[in-house]
Enzyme design. Sequence first.
Site, PDB file in Angstrom:
ATOM      1  CG  ASN A   1     -11.643 105.938  43.501  1.00 45.60           C
ATOM      2  OD1 ASN A   1     -10.697 105.274  44.171  1.00 45.60           O
ATOM      3  ND2 ASN A   1     -12.845 106.373  44.083  1.00 45.60           N
TER       4      ASN A   1
ATOM      5  CB  SER B   1      -5.561  96.840  45.915  1.00 43.11           C
ATOM      6  OG  SER B   1      -5.415  96.252  47.300  1.00 43.11           O
TER       7      SER B   1
ATOM      8  CE1 TYR C   1     -10.423  95.206  45.690  1.00 46.89           C
ATOM      9  CE2 TYR C   1      -8.601  94.359  46.778  1.00 46.89           C
ATOM     10  CZ  TYR C   1      -9.311  95.816  46.374  1.00 46.89           C
ATOM     11  OH  TYR C   1      -9.041  96.936  46.841  1.00 46.89           O
TER      12      TYR C   1
ATOM     13  CB  ALA D   1      -7.664  88.062  39.735  1.00 46.86           C
TER      14      ALA D   1
END
Length: 256
Positions: free
Chosen positions: A91, A143, A155, A157
């Site tokens: 996470n 995401s 982000y 990628a």
Amino acid sequence: MDLGLKDKVALVTGSSRGIGRSIALGLAEEGCHVSLSARGEERLLETEKEVAQKGVETLATAGDLTTAEGIERVVEATLARWGRIDVLVNNVGGSVWNPFDDVSDDEWLHVFNLNMFAAVRATRAVLPAMRAQEGGSIITISSIFGREAGGPATYNATKAAEISMGKTLAKEVAKTGIRVNTVAPGSVIFPGGNWQKRLDADPEGIGKFIEQELPAGRFGKPEEIADVVVFLSSERASWVTGACINVDGCQSRSLI
């Protein structure tokens, strides 16, 4: 439904607040012992107390989980305490919002360390133990912007790379009893998080964002992500591996 997680051992990285905290609490609700880890010790210890109140054993290890040393320390501490790791939840992550032209090589490397390589290192560190015990569940929090356009290029990628790694690794370890999945949250709000800060700073602008981008008319909650992760952690999800599951209230636009 009994998820069969009682007395299992879960390691949750980035678990002091937000989605990670909710995942740790959700696993503890099912009787899972939880190893928590994050950079900030004070908040991590506060969350550990909350998790321990569920009646399970806990361990809190503070450190920089974007480094190989930090990951190794938390995995070694978890194995020293319980001798096994049944669930790993990757996470740790974040983003840096800069236009593509302004992103240096160092920033690209920083964001990959923050997201992709933190997951790679933790996953690599737990695999020997999971192979020895002939089973385990590895879940990486990606995401919806790992599946479609949105957010800064760095982000996007790194989150796409996490999903790709999960699918490829799942095929590689399928015969060992280890399952590997990713979860793709949409926009989630919690105290101290980025969306809460944006809402406080610009309630009108965020109100328009909600109206235009969130079909349900609200942000997601960390607990809603955690519920899916807890299910994937369990043997009730025994035939779910190599998957990327959106948990986004229909925010995403991708057909796959």
